[in-house]
Design an enzyme around this catalytic site. Structure first.
Site, mmCIF file in Angstrom:
data_model
loop_
_atom_site.group_PDB
_atom_site.id
_atom_site.type_symbol
_atom_site.label_atom_id
_atom_site.label_comp_id
_atom_site.label_asym_id
_atom_site.label_seq_id
_atom_site.Cartn_x
_atom_site.Cartn_y
_atom_site.Cartn_z
ATOM 1 N N CYS A 134 0.834 -1.202 0.000
ATOM 2 C CA CYS A 134 0.000 0.000 0.000
ATOM 3 C C CYS A 134 0.873 1.258 0.000
ATOM 4 O O CYS A 134 1.346 1.696 1.058
ATOM 5 C CB CYS A 134 -0.941 -0.013 1.200
ATOM 6 S SG CYS A 134 -2.085 1.384 1.217
ATOM 7 N N CYS A 150 -0.566 4.169 1.967
ATOM 8 C CA CYS A 150 -0.470 3.987 3.418
ATOM 9 C C CYS A 150 0.961 4.204 3.906
ATOM 10 O O CYS A 150 1.195 4.847 4.924
ATOM 11 C CB CYS A 150 -0.869 2.568 3.821
ATOM 12 S SG CYS A 150 -2.398 1.999 3.087
ATOM 13 N N ASP A 151 1.924 3.639 3.200
ATOM 14 C CA ASP A 151 3.283 3.549 3.744
ATOM 15 C C ASP A 151 4.320 4.403 3.018
ATOM 16 O O ASP A 151 5.456 4.514 3.482
ATOM 17 C CB ASP A 151 3.739 2.077 3.717
ATOM 18 C CG ASP A 151 2.901 1.212 4.649
ATOM 19 O OD1 ASP A 151 2.355 1.769 5.623
ATOM 20 O OD2 ASP A 151 2.775 0.011 4.399
HETATM 21 C C1 LIG Z 1 0.208 -3.637 4.928
HETATM 22 C C2 LIG Z 1 -0.989 -2.726 4.887
HETATM 23 C C3 LIG Z 1 -0.903 -1.488 5.467
HETATM 24 C C4 LIG Z 1 -1.997 -0.637 5.438
HETATM 25 N N1 LIG Z 1 -1.880 0.589 6.029
HETATM 26 C C5 LIG Z 1 -2.939 1.423 6.035
HETATM 27 C C6 LIG Z 1 -2.837 2.698 6.643
HETATM 28 O O1 LIG Z 1 -1.794 3.082 7.190
HETATM 29 N N2 LIG Z 1 -3.930 3.486 6.611
HETATM 30 C C7 LIG Z 1 -5.108 3.119 5.995
HETATM 31 O O2 LIG Z 1 -6.067 3.883 6.013
HETATM 32 N N3 LIG Z 1 -5.210 1.914 5.384
HETATM 33 C C8 LIG Z 1 -4.162 1.065 5.392
HETATM 34 N N4 LIG Z 1 -4.265 -0.138 4.763
HETATM 35 C C9 LIG Z 1 -5.518 -0.481 4.082
HETATM 36 C C10 LIG Z 1 -6.547 -0.921 5.136
HETATM 37 O O3 LIG Z 1 -5.982 -1.900 5.948
HETATM 38 C C11 LIG Z 1 -7.818 -1.429 4.463
HETATM 39 O O4 LIG Z 1 -8.324 -0.466 3.568
HETATM 40 C C12 LIG Z 1 -8.886 -1.746 5.513
HETATM 41 O O5 LIG Z 1 -8.384 -2.641 6.484
HETATM 42 C C13 LIG Z 1 -10.136 -2.341 4.872
HETATM 43 O O6 LIG Z 1 -11.031 -2.616 5.880
HETATM 44 P P1 LIG Z 1 -12.201 -3.678 5.739
HETATM 45 O O7 LIG Z 1 -12.932 -3.616 7.027
HETATM 46 O O8 LIG Z 1 -12.937 -3.452 4.487
HETATM 47 O O9 LIG Z 1 -11.514 -5.108 5.556
HETATM 48 P P2 LIG Z 1 -10.253 -5.858 6.134
HETATM 49 O O10 LIG Z 1 -9.425 -5.025 7.017
HETATM 50 O O11 LIG Z 1 -9.633 -6.496 4.949
HETATM 51 O O12 LIG Z 1 -10.924 -6.984 7.043
HETATM 52 C C14 LIG Z 1 -11.663 -8.016 6.465
HETATM 53 C C15 LIG Z 1 -12.193 -8.894 7.565
HETATM 54 O O13 LIG Z 1 -13.079 -9.856 7.012
HETATM 55 C C16 LIG Z 1 -12.809 -11.119 7.585
HETATM 56 N N5 LIG Z 1 -13.311 -12.142 6.668
HETATM 57 C C17 LIG Z 1 -12.937 -12.387 5.394
HETATM 58 N N6 LIG Z 1 -13.637 -13.431 4.900
HETATM 59 C C18 LIG Z 1 -14.477 -13.837 5.899
HETATM 60 C C19 LIG Z 1 -15.436 -14.870 6.018
HETATM 61 N N7 LIG Z 1 -15.695 -15.714 5.016
HETATM 62 N N8 LIG Z 1 -16.099 -15.021 7.201
HETATM 63 C C20 LIG Z 1 -15.854 -14.165 8.240
HETATM 64 N N9 LIG Z 1 -14.968 -13.153 8.174
HETATM 65 C C21 LIG Z 1 -14.276 -13.021 7.020
HETATM 66 C C22 LIG Z 1 -11.311 -11.120 7.839
HETATM 67 O O14 LIG Z 1 -10.954 -12.091 8.814
HETATM 68 C C23 LIG Z 1 -11.126 -9.685 8.327
HETATM 69 O O15 LIG Z 1 -11.398 -9.604 9.699
HETATM 70 C C24 LIG Z 1 -3.189 -1.033 4.797
HETATM 71 C C25 LIG Z 1 -3.283 -2.290 4.218
HETATM 72 C C26 LIG Z 1 -2.208 -3.133 4.264
HETATM 73 C C27 LIG Z 1 -2.315 -4.518 3.642
#
Ligand SMILES: Cc1cc2nc3c(=O)[nH]c(=O)nc-3n(C[C@H](O)[C@H](O)[C@H](O)COP(=O)(O)OP(=O)(O)OC[C@H]3O[C@@H](n4cnc5c(N)ncnc54)[C@H](O)[C@@H]3O)c2cc1C
Length: 327
Positions: free
Chosen positions: A141, A144-145
Site C-alpha cells: 500500500c 499507506c506507507d
Molecule cells: C500492509 C498494509 C498497510 C496498510 N496501512 C494502512 C494505513 O496506514 N492506513 C489506511 O487507512 N489503510 C491502510 N491499509 C488499508 C486498510 O488496511 C484497508 O483499507 C482496511 O483494512 C479495509 O477494511 P475492511 O474492514 O474493508 O476489511 P479488512 O481489514 O480487509 O478486514 C476483512 C475482515 O473480514 C474477515 N473475513 C474475510 N472473509 C471472511 C469470512 N468468510 N467469514 C468471516 N470473516 C471473514 C477477515 O478475517 C477480516 O477480519 C493497509 C493495508 C495493508 C495490507
C-alpha cells in the site's frame, strides 16, 4: 444447510474497520449485532506497524492496537464478537426474507440483515525474501506507507493503472522510484503511462522481475532479473511496493450477489445496498478505488444505517435512528 442455532436482526461478517464501525452503529441502534471475525481478526491493519493517517490519533498508532480499540468500542455497546468463518450462505431474494449463513461449515445462523465487510487481500509475489520482509520495508500500500520513505529510493512492482498511480504518488514523496514491469509494455491506460513517463524520478524497467529482496531485518536493496536475458542487477532501496492487485474476499457470495469481474461487490448508487434486500456491503469488499481504513469505516457506518432503515421499512424495528437525524 445444518441445524439453525439462532435468528439475528443483524449479522456482520468480517472484523476490519468496516465491520467494527458497522457494529458500533448497529449496536447503538439496538440491532444486537453479532460479528464473525473470520481468519484474520482485526483485518488487514493487524499486518502493519504504523497507521499515521486515521483521524484521531495525533501520534499515529500501530494497526493491531487500533483494531483492539475498535473491538472494545463495538463491544461496549453490546456487539457480540465471535471467532468464526462464514463458509456458505443462502441469501433470500425476498423483501423481509431471512438470510441463512453457515459458520465454520457447521452451524447455520438466520439473519434479517447481513452486513458484508470481508475486505480484500493484497496479492504478493510469494517469494521467501518478500514474505520475510513484509512490514520491514515491503508493503502492498503506497498511499499507506509511502510517507515513511520520504526522500529515499524505492521500487514498485506492477504494470496496471494502480501500479502506475502508486508509482506517481511515490515519485512525489521519494527521491527515486524504480518501476518493475514483467512484460515489454504496461497494462495501464495511455494517460497513466504518460503520467509515469513524464515524471523524471521514475525509471521503468521492462521485462524485469524481482529475483530477491535484499536485507536482513529491513529492506536494503533489490536484486532484479531481466526475464529475456537472465541478467541480474542489484540496486539500493529502502522500500519495495507490490502493486499487482487485490482479491476481494467475496467467493462465498458468487452466484447470489452482483459483483464485477474481479469480485468486488456492486452496491447501489451512494448506498451500501447490494442487489438483494437486507444485504449490505461495506469496506474493501466493495471498494476498489480508495481501499483505506477511514473509507472502510465510513461505508461500515453507512451499511449499519442502511440496515436499520431496511429493518424499519419491513416493520422489524420501530423507527430508524437514522431518520431522527433527518439523514
Ligand atoms: C500492509 C498494509 C498497510 C496498510 N496501512 C494502512 C494505513 O496506514 N492506513 C489506511 O487507512 N489503510 C491502510 N491499509 C488499508 C486498510 O488496511 C484497508 O483499507 C482496511 O483494512 C479495509 O477494511 P475492511 O474492514 O474493508 O476489511 P479488512 O481489514 O480487509 O478486514 C476483512 C475482515 O473480514 C474477515 N473475513 C474475510 N472473509 C471472511 C469470512 N468468510 N467469514 C468471516 N470473516 C471473514 C477477515 O478475517 C477480516 O477480519 C493497509 C493495508 C495493508 C495490507
Amino acid at each position: 444447510m445444518s441445524e439453525t442455532i439462532e435468528r439475528l436482526k443483524t449479522l456482520i461478517i468480517g472484523s476490519g474497520p468496516a465491520g467494527y464501525t458497522a457494529a458500533i452503529y448497529a449496536a447503538r441502534a439496538d440491532l444486537k449485532p453479532v460479528m464473525y471475525t473470520g481468519m484474520e481478526p482485526g483485518g488487514q491493519l493487524t499486518t502493519t506497524t504504523e497507521v499515521d493517517n486515521f483521524p484521531g490519533y495525533p501520534e499515529g498508532i500501530d494497526g493491531p492496537t487500533m483494531m483492539v480499540q475498535l473491538q472494545q468500542q463495538a463491544e461496549r455497546f453490546g456487539t457480540e464478537v465471535r471467532i468464526g468463518m462464514v463458509t456458505a450462505c443462502e441469501l433470500s431474494t425476498e423483501v423481509g426474507g431471512i438470510h441463512k449463513v453457515t459458520v465454520d461449515s457447521g452451524k447455520t445462523i438466520e439473519a434479517e440483515t447481513v452486513i458484508i465487510s470481508t475486505g480484500a487481500t493484497a496479492k504478493y509475489l510469494g517469494i521467501p525474501s518478500e514474505q520475510r520482509l513484509r512490514g520491514g520495508g515491503v508493503s502492498a500500500c503506497a498511499v499507506c506507507d509511502g510517507f515513511f520513505y520520504k526522500g529515499q529510493d524505492v521500487a514498485i512492482v506492477g504494470a496496471g493503472d494502480t501500479a502506475a498511480e502508486e508509482a506517481s504518488y511515490l515519485a512525489n514523496i521519494c527521491n527515486k522510484v524504480t518501476m518493475l514491469v514483467r512484460k515489454d509494455h504496461m497494462r495501464a491506460s495511455k494517460a497513466m503511462q504518460h503520467r509515469v513517463n513524464s515524471l523524471k524520478n521514475i525509471e521503468v524497467r521492462y521485462n524485469t522481475e524481482v529475483d530477491e529482496v535484499l536485507g536482513d531485518q529491513v529492506v536494503e536493496g533489490l536484486r532484479m532479473v531481466n526475464n529475456k536475458t537472465g541478467k541480474k542487477e542489484d540496486i539500493e532501496i529502502t522500500g519495495l511496493f507490490i502493486a499487482i492487485g487485490h482479491k476481494p474476499n467475496t467467493d462465498i457470495f458468487k452466484g447470489q450477489l452482483d459483483m464485477d469481474e474481479t469480485g468486488y461487490l456492486i452496491t447501489e448508487g451512494k448506498s451500501t445496498k447490494t442487489n438483494l434486500p437486507g444485504v449490505f456491503a461495506s469496506g474493501d469488499a466493495q471498494d476498489k478505488e480508495y481501499r483505506q481504513a477511514v473509507t472502510a469505516a465510513g461505508t461500515g457506518c453507512m451499511a449499519a444505517l442502511d440496515a436499520e432503515r431496511y429493518l424499519a421499512s419491513i416493520g422489524s424495528v420501530e423507527e430508524a435512528v437514522a431518520d431522527n437525524y433527518n439523514l
